[in-house]
Design a protein around this motif. Structure first.
Motif, short mmCIF file in Angstrom:
data_model
loop_
_atom_site.label_atom_id
_atom_site.label_comp_id
_atom_site.label_asym_id
_atom_site.label_seq_id
_atom_site.Cartn_x
_atom_site.Cartn_y
_atom_site.Cartn_z
N GLU A 29 -41.50 9.43 31.14
CA GLU A 29 -42.03 10.67 30.57
C GLU A 29 -41.00 11.78 30.65
O GLU A 29 -40.26 11.89 31.62
CB GLU A 29 -43.29 11.09 31.33
N LEU A 30 -40.99 12.61 29.61
CA LEU A 30 -40.12 13.78 29.55
C LEU A 30 -40.99 15.00 29.30
O LEU A 30 -41.92 14.95 28.49
CB LEU A 30 -39.11 13.63 28.42
N TYR A 31 -40.69 16.10 29.97
CA TYR A 31 -41.50 17.31 29.85
C TYR A 31 -40.83 18.31 28.91
O TYR A 31 -39.64 18.61 29.04
CB TYR A 31 -41.71 17.96 31.21
N SER A 32 -41.60 18.83 27.97
CA SER A 32 -41.13 19.88 27.07
C SER A 32 -41.74 21.20 27.51
O SER A 32 -42.96 21.38 27.43
CB SER A 32 -41.55 19.58 25.63
N GLU A 33 -40.90 22.11 27.96
CA GLU A 33 -41.39 23.42 28.38
C GLU A 33 -41.92 24.19 27.17
O GLU A 33 -42.90 24.92 27.26
CB GLU A 33 -40.26 24.20 29.06
N GLU A 34 -41.29 24.01 26.01
CA GLU A 34 -41.72 24.68 24.79
C GLU A 34 -43.13 24.28 24.39
O GLU A 34 -43.94 25.11 23.99
CB GLU A 34 -40.75 24.35 23.65
N HIS A 35 -43.44 23.01 24.52
CA HIS A 35 -44.76 22.49 24.10
C HIS A 35 -45.73 22.34 25.26
O HIS A 35 -46.88 21.97 25.06
CB HIS A 35 -44.58 21.16 23.38
N LYS A 36 -45.28 22.56 26.49
CA LYS A 36 -46.12 22.50 27.69
C LYS A 36 -46.84 21.15 27.82
O LYS A 36 -48.01 21.07 28.13
CB LYS A 36 -47.17 23.63 27.70
N ARG A 37 -46.08 20.07 27.56
CA ARG A 37 -46.66 18.74 27.68
C ARG A 37 -45.58 17.70 27.88
O ARG A 37 -44.40 17.97 27.67
CB ARG A 37 -47.53 18.40 26.47
N LYS A 38 -46.00 16.51 28.29
CA LYS A 38 -45.08 15.40 28.50
C LYS A 38 -45.13 14.46 27.31
O LYS A 38 -46.18 14.29 26.69
CB LYS A 38 -45.43 14.63 29.77
N PHE A 39 -43.99 13.87 27.02
CA PHE A 39 -43.88 12.86 25.97
C PHE A 39 -43.28 11.61 26.59
O PHE A 39 -42.43 11.68 27.47
CB PHE A 39 -42.97 13.36 24.83
N THR A 40 -43.69 10.46 26.10
CA THR A 40 -43.22 9.19 26.64
C THR A 40 -42.10 8.63 25.77
O THR A 40 -42.19 8.68 24.54
CB THR A 40 -44.37 8.17 26.71
N THR A 41 -41.09 8.11 26.41
CA THR A 41 -39.99 7.47 25.70
C THR A 41 -39.80 6.06 26.25
O THR A 41 -40.07 5.81 27.42
CB THR A 41 -38.68 8.28 25.85
N GLU A 42 -39.40 5.17 25.38
CA GLU A 42 -39.17 3.78 25.77
C GLU A 42 -37.71 3.41 25.54
O GLU A 42 -37.25 3.37 24.41
CB GLU A 42 -40.07 2.86 24.95
N ARG A 43 -37.01 3.18 26.63
CA ARG A 43 -35.61 2.72 26.60
C ARG A 43 -34.77 3.49 25.57
O ARG A 43 -34.23 2.93 24.63
CB ARG A 43 -35.57 1.23 26.30
N ALA A 44 -34.65 4.78 25.78
CA ALA A 44 -33.87 5.64 24.89
C ALA A 44 -32.54 5.99 25.53
O ALA A 44 -32.41 6.04 26.76
CB ALA A 44 -34.66 6.91 24.59
N GLY A 45 -31.54 6.25 24.71
CA GLY A 45 -30.22 6.64 25.19
C GLY A 45 -30.08 8.15 25.19
O GLY A 45 -30.37 8.81 24.19
N PHE A 46 -29.63 8.71 26.31
CA PHE A 46 -29.44 10.15 26.46
C PHE A 46 -27.98 10.44 26.72
O PHE A 46 -27.29 9.66 27.39
CB PHE A 46 -30.28 10.69 27.63
N GLN A 47 -27.53 11.59 26.24
CA GLN A 47 -26.17 12.03 26.53
C GLN A 47 -26.08 13.53 26.31
O GLN A 47 -26.74 14.09 25.43
CB GLN A 47 -25.17 11.32 25.63
N VAL A 48 -25.26 14.17 27.14
CA VAL A 48 -24.98 15.60 26.96
C VAL A 48 -23.86 15.70 25.94
O VAL A 48 -22.81 15.05 26.08
CB VAL A 48 -24.60 16.27 28.29
#
Length: 126
Positions: A29-48
């Motif tokens: 789960e990832l939290y969006s402060e803008e939307h005030k809710r959590k979203f679920t992700t499945e095996r996603a790639g993240f990078q800065v």
């Protein structure tokens, strides 16, 4: 960027990996402060990455997409799936609106002439 990664839901080790510029694969789960809710992700790639609008700033990307755009896309998918599966509950004469509830949802949606509203479900809604 470090504070943002922690707010989104990454732990300190994952955040350190992202800050170092290395990709990170994550499922959860990832939290969006803008939307005030959590979203679920499945095996996603993240990078800065460098922000495409302001190359002097950093941005967090999920599968090559900026995370803010990804959150908006996920919210749009949620609303479109709810719109397709809602059932009318009743019509309120005093407020002139219809309420809808999706059976597996913890939220109640209702629409008036101009807006679609969202509220947490409680027994007081009925």
């Amino acid at each position: 960027m470090e504070k943002f990664c922690l707010k989104v839901g990454f732990n300190e080790r994952q955040t350190a990996t992202l800050i170092s510029g290395k990709p990170l694969f994550y499922e959860g789960e990832l939290y969006s402060e803008e939307h005030k809710r959590k979203f679920t992700t499945e095996r996603a790639g993240f990078q800065v990455v460098k922000d495409p609008k302001d190359r002097s700033k950093l941005a967090l990307a999920i599968n090559g997409q900026l995370i803010g755009e990804w959150f908006r896309e996920q919210l749009g998918r949620l609303f479109s799936s709810v719109k397709k599966t809602v059932e009318p509950l009743r019509r309120g004469k005093a407020r002139h609106y219809k309420q809808y509830q999706r059976e597996d949802s913890k939220f109640v949606f209702w629409a008036d002439q101009n807006h679609l509203h969202l509220s947490r479900w409680s027994s007081e809604c009925f």
